[in-house]
Design a protein around this motif. Structure first.
Motif, PDB file in Angstrom:
ATOM      1  N   VAL A   9      -4.054   6.868   6.053  1.00 16.51           N
ATOM      2  CA  VAL A   9      -3.963   5.670   5.235  1.00 16.51           C
ATOM      3  C   VAL A   9      -2.658   5.751   4.445  1.00 16.51           C
ATOM      4  CG1 VAL A   9      -5.009   4.374   3.345  1.00 16.51           C
ATOM      5  CG2 VAL A   9      -6.461   5.485   5.039  1.00 16.51           C
ATOM      6  N   ARG A  11      -0.451   4.109   1.399  1.00 16.69           N
ATOM      7  CA  ARG A  11      -0.579   3.270   0.201  1.00 16.69           C
ATOM      8  C   ARG A  11       0.778   3.176  -0.485  1.00 16.69           C
ATOM      9  NH1 ARG A  11      -5.515   4.103  -3.259  1.00 16.69           N
ATOM     10  NH2 ARG A  11      -6.193   2.426  -1.954  1.00 16.69           N
ATOM     11  N   GLN A  12       1.196   1.969  -0.791  1.00 20.00           N
ATOM     12  CA  GLN A  12       2.458   1.743  -1.494  1.00 20.00           C
ATOM     13  C   GLN A  12       2.261   2.042  -2.966  1.00 20.00           C
ATOM     14  OE1 GLN A  12       4.423  -1.979  -0.669  1.00 20.00           O
ATOM     15  NE2 GLN A  12       5.433  -1.963  -2.648  1.00 20.00           N
ATOM     16  N   SER A  32       5.867   5.435  -1.066  1.00 23.53           N
ATOM     17  CA  SER A  32       4.527   5.385  -0.476  1.00 23.53           C
ATOM     18  C   SER A  32       3.919   6.774  -0.364  1.00 23.53           C
ATOM     19  CB  SER A  32       4.584   4.737   0.907  1.00 23.53           C
ATOM     20  OG  SER A  32       5.392   5.497   1.765  1.00 23.53           O
ATOM     21  N   ARG A  33       2.587   6.793  -0.270  1.00 26.04           N
ATOM     22  CA  ARG A  33       1.834   8.030  -0.077  1.00 26.04           C
ATOM     23  C   ARG A  33       1.030   7.884   1.210  1.00 26.04           C
ATOM     24  NH1 ARG A  33      -2.123   9.067  -4.613  1.00 26.04           N
ATOM     25  NH2 ARG A  33      -3.228   7.408  -3.580  1.00 26.04           N
ATOM     26  N   ARG A  34       1.117   8.889   2.065  1.00 24.57           N
ATOM     27  CA  ARG A  34       0.414   8.888   3.346  1.00 24.57           C
ATOM     28  C   ARG A  34      -0.611  10.022   3.312  1.00 24.57           C
ATOM     29  NH1 ARG A  34       2.267   7.209   8.571  1.00 24.57           N
ATOM     30  NH2 ARG A  34       4.104   6.558   7.434  1.00 24.57           N
TER      31      ARG A  34
END
Length: 76
Positions: A9, A11-12, A32-34
């Motif tokens: 997932v 997420r910005q 962003s985080r992945r």
């Protein structure tokens, strides 16, 4: 029968204006985080991997950054 897998997932976290490491232009950089999580029967259970990244809106180059750098940039 056991159904398991990985799900990622993205997420910005925010948008900051910085000089791009790739093209050298001052442009908006998307932070962003992945997070990749292990799933059992389509239910995400625990995170396996977390990566932070930036993507330039001018040249579309993306690169990974450290968690400390992402935390520092997300505060602003």
């Amino acid at each position: 029968m056991l159904i398991f897998g990985l799900r990622t997932v993205v997420r910005q976290l925010g948008v900051v204006t910085l000089i791009c490491r790739n093209c050298g232009n001052t442009a908006a950089q998307v932070l962003s985080r992945r997070v990749t999580k292990f799933s059992l029967f389509f239910v995400p259970l625990f995170p396996v991997r977390t990566k932070y990244g930036m993507q330039c809106t001018f040249c579309a180059a993306s690169y990974t950054i450290s968690k400390d750098e992402a935390t520092r940039l997300a505060v602003h």
